[in-house]
Scaffold this motif. Structure first.
Motif, PDB file in Angstrom:
ATOM      1  N   SER A  56       0.818  -1.207   0.000  1.00  0.00           N
ATOM      2  CA  SER A  56       0.000   0.000   0.000  1.00  0.00           C
ATOM      3  C   SER A  56       0.857   1.265   0.000  1.00  0.00           C
ATOM      4  O   SER A  56       1.841   1.358   0.735  1.00  0.00           O
ATOM      5  N   GLY A  57       0.462   2.231  -0.803  1.00  0.00           N
ATOM      6  CA  GLY A  57       1.126   3.520  -0.853  1.00  0.00           C
ATOM      7  C   GLY A  57       0.403   4.574  -0.030  1.00  0.00           C
ATOM      8  O   GLY A  57       0.732   5.760  -0.112  1.00  0.00           O
ATOM      9  N   ARG A  58      -0.582   4.157   0.764  1.00  0.00           N
ATOM     10  CA  ARG A  58      -1.330   5.117   1.585  1.00  0.00           C
ATOM     11  C   ARG A  58      -0.415   5.769   2.600  1.00  0.00           C
ATOM     12  O   ARG A  58       0.449   5.124   3.186  1.00  0.00           O
ATOM     13  N   LYS A  59      -0.594   7.049   2.798  1.00  0.00           N
ATOM     14  CA  LYS A  59       0.222   7.820   3.722  1.00  0.00           C
ATOM     15  C   LYS A  59      -0.621   8.217   4.924  1.00  0.00           C
ATOM     16  O   LYS A  59      -1.789   8.547   4.792  1.00  0.00           O
ATOM     17  N   ALA A  60       0.004   8.192   6.079  1.00  0.00           N
ATOM     18  CA  ALA A  60      -0.667   8.658   7.293  1.00  0.00           C
ATOM     19  C   ALA A  60      -0.642  10.182   7.303  1.00  0.00           C
ATOM     20  O   ALA A  60       0.267  10.800   6.735  1.00  0.00           O
ATOM     21  N   PRO A  61      -1.611  10.800   7.927  1.00  0.00           N
ATOM     22  CA  PRO A  61      -1.598  12.261   8.029  1.00  0.00           C
ATOM     23  C   PRO A  61      -0.365  12.747   8.793  1.00  0.00           C
ATOM     24  O   PRO A  61       0.194  12.022   9.618  1.00  0.00           O
ATOM     25  N   ALA A  62       0.038  13.966   8.549  1.00  0.00           N
ATOM     26  CA  ALA A  62       1.184  14.563   9.256  1.00  0.00           C
ATOM     27  C   ALA A  62       0.955  14.491  10.762  1.00  0.00           C
ATOM     28  O   ALA A  62      -0.164  14.649  11.231  1.00  0.00           O
ATOM     29  N   PRO A  69      11.669  13.724   9.514  1.00  0.00           N
ATOM     30  CA  PRO A  69      10.779  14.521   8.660  1.00  0.00           C
ATOM     31  C   PRO A  69       9.487  13.809   8.253  1.00  0.00           C
ATOM     32  O   PRO A  69       8.531  14.447   7.827  1.00  0.00           O
ATOM     33  N   ASP A  70       9.429  12.472   8.396  1.00  0.00           N
ATOM     34  CA  ASP A  70       8.221  11.718   8.055  1.00  0.00           C
ATOM     35  C   ASP A  70       7.448  11.273   9.293  1.00  0.00           C
ATOM     36  O   ASP A  70       6.589  10.402   9.231  1.00  0.00           O
ATOM     37  N   ASP A  71       7.747  11.882  10.432  1.00  0.00           N
ATOM     38  CA  ASP A  71       7.067  11.613  11.696  1.00  0.00           C
ATOM     39  C   ASP A  71       7.320  10.214  12.243  1.00  0.00           C
ATOM     40  O   ASP A  71       6.531   9.711  13.042  1.00  0.00           O
ATOM     41  N   VAL A 130       1.181  11.906  12.644  1.00  0.00           N
ATOM     42  CA  VAL A 130       0.812  10.572  13.103  1.00  0.00           C
ATOM     43  C   VAL A 130       2.068   9.716  13.103  1.00  0.00           C
ATOM     44  O   VAL A 130       2.712   9.542  12.072  1.00  0.00           O
ATOM     45  N   HIS A 131       2.439   9.184  14.267  1.00  0.00           N
ATOM     46  CA  HIS A 131       3.627   8.346  14.372  1.00  0.00           C
ATOM     47  C   HIS A 131       3.257   6.917  13.991  1.00  0.00           C
ATOM     48  O   HIS A 131       2.277   6.379  14.477  1.00  0.00           O
ATOM     49  N   LYS A 132       4.078   6.332  13.141  1.00  0.00           N
ATOM     50  CA  LYS A 132       3.797   5.007  12.627  1.00  0.00           C
ATOM     51  C   LYS A 132       4.728   3.952  13.201  1.00  0.00           C
ATOM     52  O   LYS A 132       4.450   2.770  13.133  1.00  0.00           O
ATOM     53  N   ALA A 133       5.838   4.369  13.724  1.00  0.00           N
ATOM     54  CA  ALA A 133       6.833   3.452  14.295  1.00  0.00           C
ATOM     55  C   ALA A 133       7.662   4.238  15.298  1.00  0.00           C
ATOM     56  O   ALA A 133       7.686   5.465  15.281  1.00  0.00           O
ATOM     57  N   CYS A 134       8.357   3.493  16.161  1.00  0.00           N
ATOM     58  CA  CYS A 134       9.271   4.133  17.102  1.00  0.00           C
ATOM     59  C   CYS A 134      10.535   3.302  17.165  1.00  0.00           C
ATOM     60  O   CYS A 134      10.472   2.101  17.441  1.00  0.00           O
TER      61      CYS A 134
END
Length: 143
Positions: free
Chosen positions: A67-73, A123-125, A75-79
């Protein structure tokens, strides 16, 4: 139950990013990772003990069907976390990275899980944690 994770070390962490140049600049200029490989839409870097890879979301989607879907600015996706040797080392790393242009959520703090931590995002949260255990070590050990 499988023992897969006990036999195979995590060797690479890959963050999906929107702009490979912007993300690469952050990881080299602000964090000191060393470039290792570069290909269209992809870069990886060496660091102490791990390979950090960056892959443009559009590129991985076009080439793999992921999937190429992006999370909104924001929103943390990983740590990803870096354990340091002491609470003082957290303070030192905070000052070093802050001087290099890293924007932290706030200064290091002592937390109820017996660790001194501070947090920043790329820069990508993608969220990063710097931490060290306080005297007495971690709480909640199972073994």
């Amino acid at each position: 139950m499988t023992a897969f994770a006990q036999r195979h070390a995590i060797t690479d962490i890959c963050f999906l990013v929107e702009d490979i140049e912007k993300a690469s600049s952050f990881y080299v200029g602000c964090m000191g990772f060393k470039p290792r490989r570069r290909a269209p839409g992809f870069a990886d870097f060496s660091g102490a003990g791990v390979t950090l890879a960056l892959w443009e979301i559009a590129h991985i989607s076009e080439n793999t069907g992921v999937s190429g879907r992006k999370a909104p600015a924001g929103v943390h996706k990983a740590c990803a976390a870096i354990e340091l040797s002491s609470p003082a080392a957290v303070d030192h790393a905070y000052e070093e990275l802050k001087a290099a242009g890293v924007a932290f959520q706030g200064p290091p703090q002592d937390y109820g899980w017996n660790a001194r931590c501070c947090y920043f995002a790329d820069p990508d949260d993608n969220l990063w944690e710097l931490y060290a255990w306080a005297d007495g070590g971690p709480v909640g050990d199972i073994d």
